[in-house]
Write an enzyme that holds these catalytic residues in place. Sequence first.
Site, PDB file in Angstrom:
ATOM      1  N   ASP A  16      53.572  43.739  43.666  1.00  0.00           N
ATOM      2  CA  ASP A  16      52.757  42.755  44.371  1.00  0.00           C
ATOM      3  C   ASP A  16      51.301  43.210  44.361  1.00  0.00           C
ATOM      4  OD1 ASP A  16      51.452  41.155  46.264  1.00  0.00           O
ATOM      5  OD2 ASP A  16      52.995  41.408  47.801  1.00  0.00           O
ATOM      6  N   ASN A  30      42.338  28.641  41.172  1.00  0.00           N
ATOM      7  CA  ASN A  30      42.132  27.331  40.561  1.00  0.00           C
ATOM      8  C   ASN A  30      40.664  26.957  40.772  1.00  0.00           C
ATOM      9  OD1 ASN A  30      41.865  25.859  43.132  1.00  0.00           O
ATOM     10  ND2 ASN A  30      44.045  26.264  43.352  1.00  0.00           N
ATOM     11  N   ASP A  40      47.425  33.293  43.691  1.00  0.00           N
ATOM     12  CA  ASP A  40      46.303  32.736  44.455  1.00  0.00           C
ATOM     13  C   ASP A  40      46.691  32.566  45.928  1.00  0.00           C
ATOM     14  OD1 ASP A  40      43.805  31.588  44.996  1.00  0.00           O
ATOM     15  OD2 ASP A  40      44.348  29.635  44.161  1.00  0.00           O
ATOM     16  N   SER A 127      47.063  33.120  34.124  1.00  0.00           N
ATOM     17  CA  SER A 127      47.485  31.874  33.455  1.00  0.00           C
ATOM     18  C   SER A 127      48.934  31.831  32.993  1.00  0.00           C
ATOM     19  CB  SER A 127      46.570  31.527  32.270  1.00  0.00           C
ATOM     20  OG  SER A 127      45.341  31.024  32.719  1.00  0.00           O
ATOM     21  N   TYR A 131      50.323  27.724  34.846  1.00  0.00           N
ATOM     22  CA  TYR A 131      49.439  27.293  33.753  1.00  0.00           C
ATOM     23  C   TYR A 131      50.093  27.459  32.379  1.00  0.00           C
ATOM     24  CZ  TYR A 131      45.469  26.766  36.971  1.00  0.00           C
ATOM     25  OH  TYR A 131      44.610  26.369  37.968  1.00  0.00           O
TER      26      TYR A 131
END
Length: 181
Positions: A16, A30, A40, A127, A131
């Site tokens: 983590d 984002n 995020d 990403s 994503y």
Amino acid sequence: MRKEYNPTSIELIHGDITKSEVDCIVNAANTSLLGGGGVDGAIHRAGGSEILEQCKQIRARQGGCAVGEAVITTAGKLNSKYVIHTIGPVWNDGKNNEEEKLQSCYINILELACKHNIRSIAFPNISTGIYRFPKIVAAQIALKSVKNYIELHSAIDRIQFVCFDEENYQIYQKMLEESGM
């Protein structure tokens, strides 16, 4: 896994990123900078409202953050001093310069880190979650970008690649062993 490269040590961690004890952790954010899912959301939850407040100030000043760019805030309640937020590209079958945009993320992060005298930094797998960037290609870009940067700049003492999922961890482990990094 830990290796010395130039004066910079490279560490691979399965875990983590919000638990990393470094000067700065990287947030795969984002464009709104207001928190979201995945890493995020975890960083915003663990770091507290100070991070969100500074993100709001950045939004008010410059309208958010573009894909491939990076901005810096406090780390709030995290074990770090800073969070560098970057906006990775959404994978569209490689048709929208996604690889170049991801490389820009890493370069802009490292330049911002050096500008703020950050000596240790932890990267997530930018990403590769929602994503949908192919994990192998993303790892190749991350490692190449970091390697190229630290060959020219010795300002960062320690770089961590923190993989939340086992698949990314295995990919990075294999690539780091093969590259000698």
